[in-house]
Design an enzyme around this catalytic site. Structure first.
Site, mmCIF file in Angstrom:
data_model
loop_
_atom_site.group_PDB
_atom_site.id
_atom_site.type_symbol
_atom_site.label_atom_id
_atom_site.label_comp_id
_atom_site.label_asym_id
_atom_site.label_seq_id
_atom_site.Cartn_x
_atom_site.Cartn_y
_atom_site.Cartn_z
ATOM 1 N N VAL A 189 75.583 60.369 1.508
ATOM 2 C CA VAL A 189 76.511 61.570 2.021
ATOM 3 C C VAL A 189 75.872 61.905 3.562
ATOM 4 O O VAL A 189 74.830 62.278 3.765
ATOM 5 C CB VAL A 189 76.256 62.440 1.100
ATOM 6 N N CYS A 190 76.742 61.906 4.430
ATOM 7 C CA CYS A 190 76.610 62.269 5.769
ATOM 8 C C CYS A 190 77.853 62.870 6.409
ATOM 9 O O CYS A 190 78.844 62.510 6.097
ATOM 10 C CB CYS A 190 76.130 61.156 6.301
ATOM 11 N N ARG A 197 79.531 72.669 9.559
ATOM 12 C CA ARG A 197 80.076 74.123 9.462
ATOM 13 C C ARG A 197 81.509 73.960 9.372
ATOM 14 O O ARG A 197 82.319 75.112 9.734
ATOM 15 C CB ARG A 197 79.593 75.129 10.428
ATOM 16 N N GLY A 199 83.295 72.506 6.560
ATOM 17 C CA GLY A 199 83.614 72.486 5.028
ATOM 18 C C GLY A 199 83.809 70.854 4.963
ATOM 19 O O GLY A 199 84.324 70.620 3.808
ATOM 20 N N VAL A 200 83.266 69.960 5.540
ATOM 21 C CA VAL A 200 83.385 68.417 5.436
ATOM 22 C C VAL A 200 82.747 68.194 4.197
ATOM 23 O O VAL A 200 83.325 67.325 3.493
ATOM 24 C CB VAL A 200 82.800 67.653 6.774
ATOM 25 N N ASN A 228 64.874 70.644 0.526
ATOM 26 C CA ASN A 228 66.120 70.877 1.212
ATOM 27 C C ASN A 228 67.105 71.835 0.554
ATOM 28 O O ASN A 228 67.875 71.768 0.001
ATOM 29 C CB ASN A 228 66.839 69.506 1.086
ATOM 30 N N ALA A 230 69.151 73.790 2.103
ATOM 31 C CA ALA A 230 70.670 73.644 2.573
ATOM 32 C C ALA A 230 71.573 72.683 1.613
ATOM 33 O O ALA A 230 72.750 72.809 1.410
ATOM 34 C CB ALA A 230 70.850 73.199 4.015
ATOM 35 N N TYR A 235 75.288 71.300 -3.167
ATOM 36 C CA TYR A 235 75.761 70.721 -4.504
ATOM 37 C C TYR A 235 75.686 71.977 -5.100
ATOM 38 O O TYR A 235 76.757 71.887 -6.372
ATOM 39 C CB TYR A 235 74.378 69.973 -4.934
#
Length: 274
Positions: A189-190, A197, A199-200, A228, A230, A235
């Protein structure tokens, strides 16, 4: 925030917002046949200003062409590897890494990787015309043509239908015969740092839920490093909850930060429940 770049191997889910790599450094392993899957967790990044983007022009879809797979591979190399721009032959090295990731991605999505029932590369793309000259590096590296217009891959993840990911904690749901087809993991996931910021990450996860539902998946997992915050926030807000934690000895043995395994129950379709 710096997106997790989840591991497929790119960590299962860890890559959505760029956590340090799976071994605790600021890089992350490429998901290639000879290496473990990679994940990069989401990391907060307060120094990057979110650009003004027309969010209606985002397209979140499964990759359908090799050109798009190549663009996704380039984004992953760009996101998961901290390379010194002034290093000798840096462009050649980037291309080498991208080629390895591209070949591994083709192998997985074509169903040739042993241990995986099905793999989808899900990308977030924008029209090239939406991105200004300040995004020149991103556009140059991650551009592709969909046959109608030039677009840029700005986010990516893999949805893996399988029992487990290599070198990662395995989920426990569902039990019984369903384990062979109803369990899936997110990885690699990247999101491009320039598009944080916007919402991707949420858009990618929402799309993965829909695709997983079409596959008959009932239980989705993702891995994230314990520190982590953030990534965990992303999630948890997307519906995941913690199932278990990687044993500390295992993390030390693999020379990486300890991970958490997060779980999400997906609704059963009417057809599946009949």
């Amino acid at each position: 925030m710096a997106f997790l770049c989840s591991s497929l191997p790119s960590s299962s889910s860890i890559a959505i917002f760029g956590d340090p790599n799976t071994d605790g450094s600021s890089r992350s392993y490429l998901s290639i046949p000879s290496l473990k899957l990679r994940f990069r967790p989401v990391a907060a990044s307060s120094h990057i200003c979110a650009p003004a983007i027309d969010k209606s022009t985002f397209v979140i879809s499964e990759s359908v062409s090799e050109d798009e797979l190549w663009a996704a591979a380039c984004l992953r190399v760009r996101t998961f590897n901290e390379l010194n721009p002034s290093a000798y032959n840096i462009q050649d090295h980037r291309r080498y890494l991208a080629e390895r990731e591209f070949e591994a991605l083709k192998e997985r999505t074509s169903g040739k990787r042993e241990g995986f029932t099905r793999v989808a590369c899900i990308n977030a793309t924008l029209p090239l015309s939406q991105l200004s000259s300040s995004f020149e590096d991103l556009c140059s590296a991650c551009k592709f043509s969909d046959g109608i217009e030039d677009r840029v891959v700005v986010g990516s993840l893999d949805l893996n239908q399988c029992r487990w990911l290599p070198d990662e904690i395995a989920g426990t749901k569902p039990e019984g015969i369903g384990v062979d087809f109803a369990r899936a993991y997110l990885s690699n996931v990247c999101v491009a740092k320039e598009l944080h910021r916007n919402g991707v990450g949420y858009k990618l996860i929402d799309k993965s839920k829909r695709v997983a539902g079409e596959w008959g998946i009932t239980d989705m997992y993702v891995h994230v490093t314990v520190d982590n915050e953030a990534a965990k926030s992303l999630y948890m807000k997307s519906g995941f909850e913690q199932e278990t934690a990687e044993p500390a000895w295992q993390a030390r043995y693999l020379n990486r930060p300890q991970r958490l395994l997060l779980w999400l129950a997906l609704p059963t379709s009417p057809i599946m429940s009949m």
